[in-house]
Scaffold this motif. Sequence first.
Motif, mmCIF file in Angstrom:
data_model
loop_
_atom_site.group_PDB
_atom_site.id
_atom_site.type_symbol
_atom_site.label_atom_id
_atom_site.label_comp_id
_atom_site.label_asym_id
_atom_site.label_seq_id
_atom_site.Cartn_x
_atom_site.Cartn_y
_atom_site.Cartn_z
ATOM 1 N N VAL A 1 0.739 -1.254 0.023
ATOM 2 C CA VAL A 1 0.084 0.103 0.056
ATOM 3 C C VAL A 1 0.748 1.252 0.057
ATOM 4 O O VAL A 1 2.054 1.195 0.531
ATOM 5 C CB VAL A 1 -1.057 -0.060 1.150
ATOM 6 N N CYS A 2 0.349 2.007 -0.883
ATOM 7 C CA CYS A 2 1.023 3.649 -0.680
ATOM 8 C C CYS A 2 0.010 4.437 -0.427
ATOM 9 O O CYS A 2 -1.061 4.634 -0.629
ATOM 10 C CB CYS A 2 1.504 3.777 -2.059
ATOM 11 N N LEU A 3 0.531 5.077 0.858
ATOM 12 C CA LEU A 3 -0.467 6.246 1.447
ATOM 13 C C LEU A 3 -0.015 7.671 0.913
ATOM 14 O O LEU A 3 1.007 7.763 0.738
ATOM 15 C CB LEU A 3 -0.170 6.373 2.939
ATOM 16 N N VAL A 4 -1.140 8.430 0.736
ATOM 17 C CA VAL A 4 -0.915 9.727 0.007
ATOM 18 C C VAL A 4 -1.106 10.976 1.221
ATOM 19 O O VAL A 4 -2.427 10.461 1.703
ATOM 20 C CB VAL A 4 -1.702 9.947 -1.234
ATOM 21 N N LEU A 5 -0.394 11.541 1.285
ATOM 22 C CA LEU A 5 -0.719 12.538 2.416
ATOM 23 C C LEU A 5 -0.616 14.101 1.393
ATOM 24 O O LEU A 5 0.594 14.207 0.696
ATOM 25 C CB LEU A 5 0.018 12.728 3.424
ATOM 26 N N GLY A 6 -1.557 14.863 1.853
ATOM 27 C CA GLY A 6 -1.576 16.198 1.164
ATOM 28 C C GLY A 6 -1.062 17.360 1.955
ATOM 29 O O GLY A 6 -0.391 17.230 3.091
#
Length: 183
Positions: A126-131
């Motif tokens: 899994v690749c988590l995206v944070l903005g």
Amino acid sequence: MSTPNPRRQLKPTDVKRLNRTWRRNTEGRLALILESVTGPFNIGSIFRTAAAFGVETIWLAGNATPPSNPKAQKTALGTDRLVEWHEPVPVAEAVRAAREDGFRVVAVELTGDAVPLHEAKLGGDVCLVLGSEDHGCSPACLEAADSVAYIPQVGRVGSVNVAVAAAISMAEARRQEWASAAG
């Protein structure tokens, strides 16, 4: 003969042994996309936490600050050398790269279809995206992501710092993996 106090802090050799055991019980790959995270101290903190949780790759997107920034180095403490990272690209390109590398992409953001982080499927690769600190994940990022999860909060503050959100998200991804392996 007395037994050692189990509540004493572990010595460095004991810590290495404990960490090695956790590493052996961790198969899922974990990655991050940091979209327009500009605060160098946030970047440094995220890289340090990522190294602790065994993150394989970090893609920088938008106008994200690289970990080579001198202020980022103050909190990263050299851990950026332990995590592969890529110079900033448009977020859709970062998501595409993560998918091509075999990751499912989960944005961490408050949206109408977001599920609570603890209910999100964070197992496997899994690749988590944070903005960004101010605006979170962009509409282009949310459109590109496979799913969206949010961090439930019960206090009177509507959000947490992006480095804290990253740490909570990485810890939850690992927790889910370890809980499923134990069960």
